[in-house]
Design a protein around this motif. Sequence first.
Motif, mmCIF file in Angstrom:
data_model
loop_
_atom_site.group_PDB
_atom_site.id
_atom_site.type_symbol
_atom_site.label_atom_id
_atom_site.label_comp_id
_atom_site.label_asym_id
_atom_site.label_seq_id
_atom_site.Cartn_x
_atom_site.Cartn_y
_atom_site.Cartn_z
ATOM 1 N N VAL A 102 0.874 -1.175 0.000
ATOM 2 C CA VAL A 102 0.000 0.000 0.000
ATOM 3 C C VAL A 102 0.911 1.225 0.000
ATOM 4 C CG1 VAL A 102 -1.834 1.260 1.182
ATOM 5 C CG2 VAL A 102 -1.734 -1.243 1.377
ATOM 6 N N ILE A 103 0.759 2.092 -0.979
ATOM 7 C CA ILE A 103 1.573 3.305 -1.054
ATOM 8 C C ILE A 103 0.918 4.382 -0.185
ATOM 9 C CG2 ILE A 103 2.578 5.061 -2.560
ATOM 10 C CD1 ILE A 103 3.606 2.122 -2.994
ATOM 11 N N LEU A 104 1.667 4.887 0.786
ATOM 12 C CA LEU A 104 1.160 5.926 1.682
ATOM 13 C C LEU A 104 1.571 7.321 1.232
ATOM 14 C CD1 LEU A 104 1.817 4.203 5.123
ATOM 15 C CD2 LEU A 104 -0.273 4.173 3.740
ATOM 16 N N GLU A 105 2.741 7.419 0.631
ATOM 17 C CA GLU A 105 3.253 8.692 0.097
ATOM 18 C C GLU A 105 4.143 8.384 -1.092
ATOM 19 O OE1 GLU A 105 2.700 11.908 0.819
ATOM 20 O OE2 GLU A 105 1.362 11.420 2.471
ATOM 21 N N GLY A 106 4.180 9.287 -2.046
ATOM 22 C CA GLY A 106 5.072 9.133 -3.186
ATOM 23 C C GLY A 106 4.538 8.150 -4.205
ATOM 24 N N GLU A 107 5.454 7.541 -4.938
ATOM 25 C CA GLU A 107 5.065 6.573 -5.958
ATOM 26 C C GLU A 107 6.150 5.516 -6.126
ATOM 27 O OE1 GLU A 107 6.318 8.460 -10.203
ATOM 28 O OE2 GLU A 107 4.550 9.356 -9.261
ATOM 29 N N MET A 108 5.738 4.361 -6.619
ATOM 30 C CA MET A 108 6.641 3.237 -6.808
ATOM 31 C C MET A 108 6.316 2.581 -8.147
ATOM 32 S SD MET A 108 9.150 1.487 -5.513
ATOM 33 C CE MET A 108 9.208 1.946 -3.794
ATOM 34 N N THR A 109 7.344 2.325 -8.942
ATOM 35 C CA THR A 109 7.159 1.601 -10.198
ATOM 36 C C THR A 109 7.337 0.121 -9.915
ATOM 37 O OG1 THR A 109 7.980 3.470 -11.482
ATOM 38 C CG2 THR A 109 7.988 1.320 -12.563
ATOM 39 N N LEU A 110 6.348 -0.666 -10.297
ATOM 40 C CA LEU A 110 6.317 -2.100 -10.044
ATOM 41 C C LEU A 110 6.331 -2.818 -11.384
ATOM 42 C CD1 LEU A 110 5.649 -4.616 -8.218
ATOM 43 C CD2 LEU A 110 3.249 -4.002 -8.539
ATOM 44 N N THR A 111 7.230 -3.802 -11.516
ATOM 45 C CA THR A 111 7.300 -4.607 -12.729
ATOM 46 C C THR A 111 7.093 -6.065 -12.356
ATOM 47 O OG1 THR A 111 8.892 -3.040 -13.660
ATOM 48 C CG2 THR A 111 8.682 -5.174 -14.765
ATOM 49 N N CYS A 112 6.073 -6.685 -12.960
ATOM 50 C CA CYS A 112 5.769 -8.112 -12.779
ATOM 51 C C CYS A 112 5.452 -8.697 -14.146
ATOM 52 C CB CYS A 112 4.553 -8.304 -11.873
ATOM 53 S SG CYS A 112 4.833 -8.021 -10.137
ATOM 54 N N ALA A 113 6.062 -9.834 -14.447
ATOM 55 C CA ALA A 113 5.804 -10.549 -15.704
ATOM 56 C C ALA A 113 5.936 -9.623 -16.909
ATOM 57 C CB ALA A 113 4.425 -11.205 -15.654
ATOM 58 N N GLY A 114 6.927 -8.732 -16.865
ATOM 59 C CA GLY A 114 7.164 -7.827 -17.982
ATOM 60 C C GLY A 114 6.210 -6.647 -18.049
ATOM 61 N N GLU A 115 5.211 -6.611 -17.166
ATOM 62 C CA GLU A 115 4.249 -5.510 -17.146
ATOM 63 C C GLU A 115 4.651 -4.500 -16.081
ATOM 64 O OE1 GLU A 115 -0.454 -4.727 -16.242
ATOM 65 O OE2 GLU A 115 0.163 -6.703 -16.958
ATOM 66 N N ALA A 127 1.404 -12.228 -5.914
ATOM 67 C CA ALA A 127 1.079 -13.637 -5.677
ATOM 68 C C ALA A 127 2.308 -14.426 -5.233
ATOM 69 C CB ALA A 127 0.495 -14.249 -6.953
ATOM 70 N N PRO A 128 2.094 -15.572 -4.580
ATOM 71 C CA PRO A 128 3.229 -16.428 -4.224
ATOM 72 C C PRO A 128 4.044 -16.781 -5.468
ATOM 73 C CG PRO A 128 1.223 -17.227 -3.193
ATOM 74 C CD PRO A 128 0.819 -16.136 -4.141
ATOM 75 N N ASP A 129 5.364 -16.726 -5.324
ATOM 76 C CA ASP A 129 6.316 -17.074 -6.382
ATOM 77 C C ASP A 129 6.275 -16.147 -7.599
ATOM 78 O OD1 ASP A 129 7.343 -19.294 -4.915
ATOM 79 O OD2 ASP A 129 5.544 -20.412 -5.493
ATOM 80 N N GLU A 130 5.554 -15.031 -7.510
ATOM 81 C CA GLU A 130 5.529 -14.063 -8.605
ATOM 82 C C GLU A 130 6.747 -13.146 -8.489
ATOM 83 O OE1 GLU A 130 2.317 -11.150 -10.760
ATOM 84 O OE2 GLU A 130 2.145 -11.397 -8.595
ATOM 85 N N GLU A 131 7.587 -13.157 -9.516
ATOM 86 C CA GLU A 131 8.773 -12.308 -9.484
ATOM 87 C C GLU A 131 8.368 -10.861 -9.723
ATOM 88 O OE1 GLU A 131 12.819 -13.471 -11.044
ATOM 89 O OE2 GLU A 131 12.252 -11.909 -12.478
ATOM 90 N N ARG A 132 8.991 -9.967 -8.959
ATOM 91 C CA ARG A 132 8.696 -8.550 -9.085
ATOM 92 C C ARG A 132 9.951 -7.721 -8.878
ATOM 93 N NH1 ARG A 132 11.152 -7.645 -5.019
ATOM 94 N NH2 ARG A 132 10.390 -7.537 -2.919
ATOM 95 N N THR A 153 3.819 -0.927 -13.956
ATOM 96 C CA THR A 153 2.770 -0.011 -13.534
ATOM 97 C C THR A 153 3.324 0.891 -12.441
ATOM 98 O OG1 THR A 153 0.456 0.151 -12.825
ATOM 99 C CG2 THR A 153 1.786 -1.536 -11.764
ATOM 100 N N VAL A 154 2.755 2.067 -12.313
ATOM 101 C CA VAL A 154 3.159 3.001 -11.266
ATOM 102 C C VAL A 154 2.062 3.050 -10.218
ATOM 103 C CG1 VAL A 154 3.778 5.384 -10.717
ATOM 104 C CG2 VAL A 154 4.542 4.366 -12.869
ATOM 105 N N LEU A 155 2.428 2.746 -8.980
ATOM 106 C CA LEU A 155 1.505 2.847 -7.851
ATOM 107 C C LEU A 155 1.720 4.198 -7.189
ATOM 108 C CD1 LEU A 155 2.072 -0.683 -6.282
ATOM 109 C CD2 LEU A 155 0.225 0.016 -7.815
ATOM 110 N N ARG A 156 0.610 4.896 -6.919
ATOM 111 C CA ARG A 156 0.676 6.208 -6.284
ATOM 112 C C ARG A 156 -0.065 6.172 -4.951
ATOM 113 N NH1 ARG A 156 0.426 7.006 -11.786
ATOM 114 N NH2 ARG A 156 2.166 8.217 -12.610
#
Length: 116
Positions: free
Chosen positions: A61-74, A87-92, A76-79
């Motif tokens: 959960v992003i409380l302040e700022g932003e974080m770029t997350l990459t999973c399975a080549g996709e 998910a379990p065993d999901e590389e990020r 996204t930016v969380l704000r």
Amino acid sequence: MLVKRFEEATPYEVPNHWGVASLRLQGFEEGGPANQWVGMSQFLPGGGAGPDATPFEKVYVILEGEMTLTCAGEETVLRKYDSCTIAPDEERVIENRSNHVCTMLVVIPYPPEALS
């Protein structure tokens, strides 16, 4: 009920993370949560983690700022107030690509050995 003040939160180190300071808010203590623990991480600009995966799910959960997350080549930016489940065993990979500190709440189940 267990109340833990922010001043009582204890720092912890996380493998394969950089540019981050992490505090355990709840968990691994008598009277605390039975199934999961809660941490708060503050990522400096350029800070991040991964690539890696764990055998259990995580919630961010992003409380302040932003974080770029990459999973399975996709990517996204969380704000602020965005959240995601890994998910379990999901590389990020997570990266703070902004010039502001990103404060992130992390909820993770206890590893099986901690429940025995």
